[in-house]
Scaffold this active site. Structure first.
Site, PDB file in Angstrom:
ATOM      1  CE1 TYR A 158      -3.548   2.900   0.611  1.00  0.00           C
ATOM      2  CE2 TYR A 158      -2.692   3.216   2.131  1.00  0.00           C
ATOM      3  CZ  TYR A 158      -3.397   3.364   2.159  1.00  0.00           C
ATOM      4  OH  TYR A 158      -4.250   4.943   1.576  1.00  0.00           O
ATOM      5  CG  ASP A 246       5.821   3.655   0.809  1.00  0.00           C
ATOM      6  OD1 ASP A 246       6.238   4.136   1.946  1.00  0.00           O
ATOM      7  OD2 ASP A 246       4.987   3.549   0.463  1.00  0.00           O
ATOM      8  CE  LYS A 272       1.120   4.682   8.663  1.00  0.00           C
ATOM      9  NZ  LYS A 272       0.800   3.823   7.512  1.00  0.00           N
TER      10      LYS A 272
HETATM   11  C1  LIG Z   1       0.842   4.691   6.199  1.00  0.00           C
HETATM   12  C2  LIG Z   1       0.929   4.577   4.761  1.00  0.00           C
HETATM   13  C3  LIG Z   1       1.290   4.910   3.865  1.00  0.00           C
HETATM   14  C4  LIG Z   1      -0.134   6.779   3.512  1.00  0.00           C
HETATM   15  O1  LIG Z   1       0.365   7.125   4.286  1.00  0.00           O
HETATM   16  P1  LIG Z   1      -0.694   8.347   4.390  1.00  0.00           P
HETATM   17  O2  LIG Z   1      -0.343   9.659   5.770  1.00  0.00           O
HETATM   18  O3  LIG Z   1      -1.819   8.209   5.302  1.00  0.00           O
HETATM   19  O4  LIG Z   1      -1.405   9.296   3.597  1.00  0.00           O
HETATM   20  C5  LIG Z   1       2.460   4.949   2.678  1.00  0.00           C
HETATM   21  N1  LIG Z   1       2.888   4.320   2.098  1.00  0.00           N
HETATM   22  C6  LIG Z   1       2.815   3.299   3.474  1.00  0.00           C
HETATM   23  C7  LIG Z   1       3.830   1.822   3.071  1.00  0.00           C
HETATM   24  C8  LIG Z   1       2.279   3.034   4.311  1.00  0.00           C
HETATM   25  O5  LIG Z   1       1.672   2.818   5.597  1.00  0.00           O
END
Ligand SMILES: *Cc1c(COP(=O)(O)O)cnc(C)c1O
Length: 433
Positions: A158, A246, A272
């Site tokens: 994701y 990511d 995060k």
């Molecule tokens: C949470 C998350 C996102 C998205 O971040 P948001 O601040 O919720 O838009 C993207 N990539 C990964 C791996 C995530 O865990």
């Protein structure tokens, strides 16, 4: 049979969430589905949203004054636990000085320096307001930089709700049945080198970027097999595609830095943890690529709230604290939790699989003893996970409200909280089987 036992088991535990129920019913009139983000509805575990009002350390408290040991930690964000006193006090001072200028200020520089100190592949970076925003900006940049159009991603990973990347995503979209087709996106199986090789043979010269969660967290925790990330580095180099890690979850989760330091991706995405609890996204990498962003280059990206003083200060304070932290503490707690669950598993002969990478973990309800990709993950018994979730929440343990989300430990968790959690987990299995 089993279901009746569940019902009796769940009914035995008193869990008054009347106020949460009232608030949810009110919210349904005003917010779509009552929520501002789908996973908060707890619909994947057949429960009801809980309205939280307070958090301190590893504990979170709801509107009915129930308290829970928090293993969600705002989806992995709060590695220092809730409301660190020192950070809260510093943020209060900043509130009085200036909430936002929408212009340059010193904390932006200090924050950038700290991120660069932690990630040796990052020469320049840009701060935005969410992980999603960072990913979509990085993708736009990679497309303009390479003058190519295709993006390769992995099933079950994701990367926020970027249109082209929602195809076979992870996180709550695994269960929310959203169907978006974008033919620019090539989806390969996680940990499957062969599929990636085939994709490159066929489309190599059109692939702008490969994006990957180096440790997958959004289909539950799935670790990369040996050599997979190295292989991605090599093949993207060979075809001049941009490799994007990511690390929105993994950045600063296992050390002061991330997985990027081992594999040298071209762009790293953060989010995060780096905002210390305030909204943030970051993307950074080699100057040769990053300098294509406006105002230096042709790729446009901007943001009214990007790098605002409060988020930057919260990030700086969090990163400075993390620099001094002994991450092996989290590893030790993780081991204790894992050993405890393995003991329960063999004691009751359970079909469960505990998958952990340091301080992130998932308990899969499955008879598989290895989980390598999305196809393995979806064999889990989500209904049973839902019963497990419900039982634990009624007993004061807050786990991710979906089988396909990772759980986390913070520096505020300790042996006694872990051991209490293990007792409650054992109670569930003892009563169930
Ligand atoms: C949470 C998350 C996102 C998205 O971040 P948001 O601040 O919720 O838009 C993207 N990539 C990964 C791996 C995530 O865990």
């Amino acid at each position: 049979m089993k279901e009746t036992i569940f019902k009796q088991l769940n009914d035995k535990v008193d869990h008054n969430i009347e106020r949460s129920k009232e608030l949810y019913n009110e919210a349904l009139n005003h917010l779509v589905g009552g929520v501002n983000s789908p996973a908060r509805s707890f619909n994947k575990v057949n429960y009801h949203p809980i309205y939280f009002k307070q958090g301190k350390g590893a504990i979170i408290i709801d509107e009915d004054n129930n308290s829970y040991i928090d293993y969600v930690l705002a989806w992995g964000t709060l590695i220092l636990g809730h409301s660190d006193e020192y950070i809260v006090n510093e943020l209060k001072k900043q509130l009085e000085i200036g909430i936002h200028f929408g212009a340059c200020h010193y904390y932006e520089i200090e924050f950038a320096k700290l991120v660069k100190e932690a990630f040796k592949n990052i020469e320049k970076l840009r701060v935005v307001n969410s992980g999603t925003e960072a990913v979509l900006s990085a993708i736009r940049l990679a497309k303009n930089y390479t003058q190519r159009n295709k993006i390769l991603k992995f099933e079950g990973n994701y990367h926020g709700h970027v249109d082209s990347l929602l195809t076979k995503g992870g996180s709550s979209i695994l269960t929310q049945e959203i169907n978006i087709k974008e033919n620019e996106t090539i989806v390969c199986e996680y940990n499957n080198k062969k599929e990636v090789e085939l994709a490159f043979e066929k489309y190599g010269k059109e692939i702008a970027a490969v994006i990957v969660e180096p440790i997958a967290g959004n289909m539950g925790v799935v670790k990369p097999i040996n050599g997979f990330l190295k292989f991605l580095r090599e093949i993207t180099k060979e075809y001049n595609s941009v490799l994007i890690f990511d690390e929105v979850i993994t950045g600063f989760r296992f050390c002061f830095g991330g997985i990027s330091n081992e594999y040298d991706p071209d762009i790293t995405i953060l989010g995060k943890i780096v905002g210390g609890g305030l909204p943030i996204g970051v993307y950074g990498g080699k100057s040769e690529i990053m300098d294509n962003l406006a105002p230096l280059g042709q790729t446009f990206q901007a943001g009214t709230f990007s790098g605002n003083p409060l988020t930057m200060l919260s990030g700086i304070l969090t990163l400075n604290i993390l620099k001094q932290k002994n991450y092996s503490y989290l590893e030790e707690l993780g081991e204790i939790l894992e050993n405890g669950i393995k003991t329960i598993k063999s004691k009751y002969n359970l079909n469960i699989y505990f998958n952990r990478y340091k301080s992130m973990w998932s308990l899969f309800f499955t008879d598989l003893n290895e989980i390598k990709n999305y196809k393995d993950v979806i064999k889990s018994d989500t209904k049973l996970y839902g019963e497990f979730f419900k039982y634990l929440i009624k007993r004061g343990v807050y786990l991710p409200p979906s089988q396909f989300e990772a759980a986390f430990l913070s520096f505020e968790h300790n042996m006694s909280l872990i051991s209490k959690t293990l007792d409650i987990i054992e109670e569930f299995f003892k009563n169930y089987f």
